[in-house]
Design a protein around this motif. Sequence first.
Motif, short mmCIF file in Angstrom:
data_model
loop_
_atom_site.label_atom_id
_atom_site.label_comp_id
_atom_site.label_asym_id
_atom_site.label_seq_id
_atom_site.Cartn_x
_atom_site.Cartn_y
_atom_site.Cartn_z
N THR A 140 0.64 -1.25 -0.05
CA THR A 140 0.12 0.02 0.06
C THR A 140 1.03 1.20 0.01
OG1 THR A 140 -0.02 -0.21 2.49
CG2 THR A 140 -1.93 -1.34 1.28
N CYS A 141 0.51 2.16 -0.73
CA CYS A 141 1.36 3.36 -0.91
C CYS A 141 0.52 4.64 -0.53
CB CYS A 141 1.79 3.53 -2.40
SG CYS A 141 2.90 2.30 -2.98
N ASP A 142 1.16 5.56 0.17
CA ASP A 142 0.50 6.73 0.44
C ASP A 142 1.19 7.74 0.18
OD1 ASP A 142 -0.93 9.07 1.72
OD2 ASP A 142 -0.89 8.42 3.70
N LEU A 143 1.14 8.67 -0.90
CA LEU A 143 1.84 9.72 -1.45
C LEU A 143 1.39 11.04 -1.08
CD1 LEU A 143 2.85 7.24 -3.08
CD2 LEU A 143 3.61 8.81 -4.93
N SER A 144 0.47 11.13 -0.20
CA SER A 144 -0.10 12.50 0.42
C SER A 144 1.10 13.20 0.99
CB SER A 144 -1.38 12.28 1.18
OG SER A 144 -1.00 11.27 2.15
N PRO A 145 1.89 12.54 1.63
CA PRO A 145 2.97 13.62 2.53
C PRO A 145 3.99 14.14 1.17
CG PRO A 145 2.99 11.48 3.61
CD PRO A 145 2.11 11.28 2.34
N LEU A 146 4.12 13.37 0.05
CA LEU A 146 4.88 13.87 -0.79
C LEU A 146 4.21 14.96 -1.59
CD1 LEU A 146 7.59 13.91 -2.73
CD2 LEU A 146 6.32 12.05 -4.05
N ALA A 147 2.73 14.76 -2.08
CA ALA A 147 1.98 15.54 -2.58
C ALA A 147 1.83 16.95 -1.96
CB ALA A 147 0.61 15.02 -2.88
N ALA A 148 1.91 16.87 -0.77
CA ALA A 148 1.69 18.16 0.17
C ALA A 148 2.68 19.00 0.07
CB ALA A 148 1.21 17.77 1.47
N ALA A 149 3.96 18.17 0.22
CA ALA A 149 5.34 18.86 0.23
C ALA A 149 5.46 19.51 -0.99
CB ALA A 149 6.18 18.25 0.84
N LEU A 150 5.21 19.16 -2.16
CA LEU A 150 5.47 19.44 -3.43
C LEU A 150 4.31 20.52 -3.76
CD1 LEU A 150 6.17 16.30 -5.38
CD2 LEU A 150 7.88 18.14 -4.60
N GLY A 151 3.41 20.84 -3.21
CA GLY A 151 2.34 21.72 -3.52
C GLY A 151 2.21 21.96 -4.82
N GLY A 152 1.73 20.82 -5.76
CA GLY A 152 1.40 20.87 -7.10
C GLY A 152 2.56 20.75 -8.04
N ALA A 185 9.21 -5.72 -4.22
CA ALA A 185 7.96 -5.33 -4.17
C ALA A 185 7.81 -3.79 -3.86
CB ALA A 185 6.93 -6.21 -3.51
N THR A 186 8.41 -3.32 -2.44
CA THR A 186 8.19 -1.86 -2.51
C THR A 186 8.69 -1.01 -3.43
OG1 THR A 186 7.84 -2.44 0.00
CG2 THR A 186 8.56 -0.39 -0.51
N PHE A 187 9.98 -1.11 -3.91
CA PHE A 187 10.35 -0.31 -4.84
C PHE A 187 9.63 -0.16 -5.99
CE2 PHE A 187 14.98 -0.42 -2.84
CZ PHE A 187 14.81 0.88 -2.59
N ALA A 196 3.76 4.26 -8.65
CA ALA A 196 3.07 5.29 -7.88
C ALA A 196 3.44 6.77 -7.98
CB ALA A 196 2.58 5.14 -6.61
N LEU A 197 4.76 6.93 -8.25
CA LEU A 197 5.59 8.12 -8.23
C LEU A 197 5.22 9.16 -9.43
CD1 LEU A 197 9.18 7.88 -6.81
CD2 LEU A 197 7.32 9.33 -6.07
N HIS A 198 4.77 8.08 -10.33
CA HIS A 198 4.77 8.82 -11.97
C HIS A 198 4.02 10.20 -11.89
CE1 HIS A 198 7.22 6.11 -14.26
NE2 HIS A 198 6.42 5.08 -13.50
N PRO A 199 2.82 10.28 -11.22
CA PRO A 199 2.19 11.69 -11.39
C PRO A 199 2.87 13.03 -10.70
CG PRO A 199 0.67 10.03 -10.70
CD PRO A 199 2.00 9.39 -10.65
N HIS A 200 3.68 12.47 -9.91
CA HIS A 200 4.70 13.56 -9.17
C HIS A 200 6.04 13.87 -9.83
CE1 HIS A 200 1.65 13.40 -5.94
NE2 HIS A 200 1.59 12.30 -6.24
N THR A 218 12.41 12.96 -15.53
CA THR A 218 12.85 12.58 -14.48
C THR A 218 13.58 11.19 -14.55
OG1 THR A 218 11.58 14.14 -13.15
CG2 THR A 218 12.42 12.63 -11.82
N VAL A 219 14.66 10.81 -13.81
CA VAL A 219 15.22 9.65 -13.60
C VAL A 219 15.06 9.17 -12.19
CG1 VAL A 219 17.29 8.14 -13.77
CG2 VAL A 219 16.68 9.92 -15.32
N VAL A 220 14.66 8.11 -11.66
CA VAL A 220 14.50 7.68 -10.47
C VAL A 220 15.36 6.53 -10.41
CG1 VAL A 220 12.91 6.56 -8.69
CG2 VAL A 220 12.19 8.18 -10.20
N ARG A 221 16.43 6.57 -9.22
CA ARG A 221 17.60 5.79 -8.93
C ARG A 221 16.98 5.22 -7.66
NH1 ARG A 221 20.16 4.13 -13.43
NH2 ARG A 221 20.70 6.15 -14.64
N THR A 222 16.89 3.88 -7.37
CA THR A 222 16.79 3.09 -6.15
C THR A 222 17.94 2.99 -5.28
OG1 THR A 222 16.65 1.13 -7.03
CG2 THR A 222 14.55 2.13 -6.93
N VAL A 223 17.75 3.11 -3.83
CA VAL A 223 19.08 3.28 -2.90
C VAL A 223 18.71 2.51 -1.61
CG1 VAL A 223 20.87 4.34 -1.82
CG2 VAL A 223 19.97 5.08 -3.97
N ALA A 224 19.56 1.49 -1.19
CA ALA A 224 18.92 0.82 -0.06
C ALA A 224 20.24 0.55 0.88
CB ALA A 224 18.30 -0.35 -0.37
#
Length: 191
Positions: free
Chosen positions: A90-102, A120-122, A128-132, A137-143
Amino acid sequence: MTDAPGIASRRFRHERLLVMTLPAYEHAVRLLAAAAEARFAPVSAVVAIANGGLVPAGGISGVLDVPNYRLTAQHNPTDAIYTEATGHVTCDLSPLAAALGGQQLGGTVLLVDDICGSGATFTAVQSALHPHLQLETVVRTVALCRNAGTSLDPDLWVWTVDDWVCFPWEPPSRTEAAVEELPILERVEPA
């Protein structure tokens, strides 16, 4: 909720509890930040996958001096050790969306988590990130860690593990299992 078909199970030997010490964590953050800067520069932002990715993302963004955002993703049904992942994220991107302010993130964004257990999480969060994200933009995964059973390799990680890992910001696990500290390493993977 996102299902992650074809995602491998995590591998646990059930022989010991792997413990990441604070010095090992701090060294790993510096290694990951340096590797990200060398390989993916310029890095424009860091996005933490809460809860596990909050601390390492904060450390990496601090070293790189770039903005740090957060979102929430839940994969494990509990925090108990040796909990097998469900494949449902389950993903909740509302904290990201709020911080980005559109606004949308551009450039190279590091998506950070404490461990890539099954992948699975990555996978779910990247989708889910695509709309933001801006189109280029290039997304790189780091763990910090990569489980030996994962079907997805992050773009950068420090330790490959085959047992449960206890991170320095987590309460100590109550277990009778032997404890083994993760060594301080001098390079990230892939080398």
